[in-house]
Design a protein around this motif. Sequence first.
Motif, PDB file in Angstrom:
ATOM      1  N   UNK A   1      -3.002 -19.572 -14.522  1.00  0.00           N
ATOM      2  CA  UNK A   1      -2.083 -18.770 -15.338  1.00  0.00           C
ATOM      3  C   UNK A   1      -0.758 -18.437 -14.677  1.00  0.00           C
ATOM      4  N   UNK A   2      -0.641 -18.696 -13.394  1.00  0.00           N
ATOM      5  CA  UNK A   2       0.565 -18.298 -12.681  1.00  0.00           C
ATOM      6  C   UNK A   2       0.415 -16.906 -12.105  1.00  0.00           C
ATOM      7  N   UNK A   3       1.485 -16.406 -11.491  1.00  0.00           N
ATOM      8  CA  UNK A   3       1.454 -15.083 -10.884  1.00  0.00           C
ATOM      9  C   UNK A   3       1.635 -13.999 -11.943  1.00  0.00           C
ATOM     10  N   UNK A   4       1.031 -12.855 -11.692  1.00  0.00           N
ATOM     11  CA  UNK A   4       1.087 -11.735 -12.635  1.00  0.00           C
ATOM     12  C   UNK A   4       2.505 -11.171 -12.693  1.00  0.00           C
ATOM     13  N   UNK A   5       3.197 -11.322 -13.819  1.00  0.00           N
ATOM     14  CA  UNK A   5       4.592 -10.881 -13.894  1.00  0.00           C
ATOM     15  C   UNK A   5       4.756  -9.366 -14.042  1.00  0.00           C
ATOM     16  N   UNK A   6       3.665  -8.660 -14.345  1.00  0.00           N
ATOM     17  CA  UNK A   6       3.778  -7.203 -14.519  1.00  0.00           C
ATOM     18  C   UNK A   6       3.189  -6.450 -13.331  1.00  0.00           C
ATOM     19  N   UNK A   7       2.926  -7.149 -12.238  1.00  0.00           N
ATOM     20  CA  UNK A   7       2.360  -6.505 -11.054  1.00  0.00           C
ATOM     21  C   UNK A   7       3.003  -7.124  -9.813  1.00  0.00           C
ATOM     22  N   UNK A   8       4.112  -6.555  -9.355  1.00  0.00           N
ATOM     23  CA  UNK A   8       4.836  -7.092  -8.204  1.00  0.00           C
ATOM     24  C   UNK A   8       4.241  -6.572  -6.906  1.00  0.00           C
ATOM     25  N   UNK A   9       4.412  -7.338  -5.835  1.00  0.00           N
ATOM     26  CA  UNK A   9       3.994  -6.851  -4.536  1.00  0.00           C
ATOM     27  C   UNK A   9       5.082  -5.941  -3.985  1.00  0.00           C
TER      28      UNK A   9
END
Length: 451
Positions: free
Chosen positions: A51-59
């Motif tokens: 799915x790719x990286x979570x766009x609503x949860x940044x590091x």
Amino acid sequence: MASVTVLVSKLDFDLENPRYIAQKSQREAFERILLDNPTKTIALAEHIVNNGQNPIDLIAVIATENNRYIVLEGNRRAAVLKALNKPVLLDAIPLGTGVPAFCKKMKLLAKRADKSTINKVGAVQFDSREDADIWIPLKHTGENEGAGTVPWDGTQRARFRKGDAGLNLLDFGKANDWFTEEDLTDRAAFPISTLNRLLGDPAIRKALGLELSAGKLQSTVAISDLEKGIKQVVSDLATGTWNVSMLKSKQDRKKYLDQFPAASLPSLPDEETLWPLDPDLAPAPESKPAATEPKVRSRNDKRSTLIPKSFVVTTSSESPRLNKIYRELKRLSVEDYENAVAVLLRTFIELSLDDFIARDNVTIVKARHQATLAEKVRSTAKHLKDQGKFDKNQEGIVNKLASTEPDDQAQPTSITTLHSFVHSRYASPLGSELKTIWDNISPFMLHIAHV
């Protein structure tokens, strides 16, 4: 703080990561994070690949003097991204139980990964650890009285998933005023997964007159018959009378079905005609069948309120005050607020009678211009008996309610006793006494209450 995009190769793990004891090196931190829970690591890696990286949860990161970044929040993701981008790093992990299989799975995922989408990561850059410390605990220490993330309960998760049979059934029941959201959640979050467990059993569905197709429920019985069984099931689960541990196996569910009250089971038709349980097509309130008698608990039960959660009556927007009193009597602790409950009970009975008398055009036999409460009770009881809705046992209970002996001779379930709760300085209602009164008159209240 600022939003930045950082190369995964420039990320360094936080050696003071609170998930673990302090690590001595980046290599040690990498191994510890990946192998802390291999199953969860694989799950995260697989989700990123698919799915790719979570766009609503940044590091969260802070910059170092050598143009690198320390990861203050998101170390698990950083470790997985490093392994997917450079799987050769996995070869240096010391062998141990399960390590070869873990590394093999990670390398297979790395082959599938699109490197152009995982070689960089979105991040929030803070000026210092202290600045980040304001926000990081909100993610990992629960709701924090609402300042943090408030998790969904089972019903909310089902609503998000859509196509959920249990949620479909509850929405249909609420649309028909069989129960309200407050009825479902007054005790605790409604166990939607347990309801779905029951609906997943063909024997349960057949007994209730239900069929399931592509996650959608349909019924083969009249809506009035369906109502009886569904209200019984919902009551059993909402009150905790039956819970998930009691319904796990098929044999457990058979026991549940074997004890199911016969009066709550629908009459199954000879010829089946399916119709959908669509909340948007629910009948209008005036076309609904009369409410059926709910399962009433033992008088010696441990409920804390006057009205059990299993007692559900048809609601109406035309009776807002009755509705509020009904809700309060299902919430107030009868032991802690016995005087308030006693007065509300007396009010609830008379207002329900007045409402029923007006709706059903009941003829009141009265000695004076204004009818007494006892006269309203007797006239309503006669009206119900004439309609064939009362048996001798119910008539006897109502006669006790309508009795008006002197205070020193009054029965517990009598208007005299109810009057004393309101007007006497010396009356002292007991919680157990109030619950007994309710249990005695609940069949009568079921006929007249329309809140």
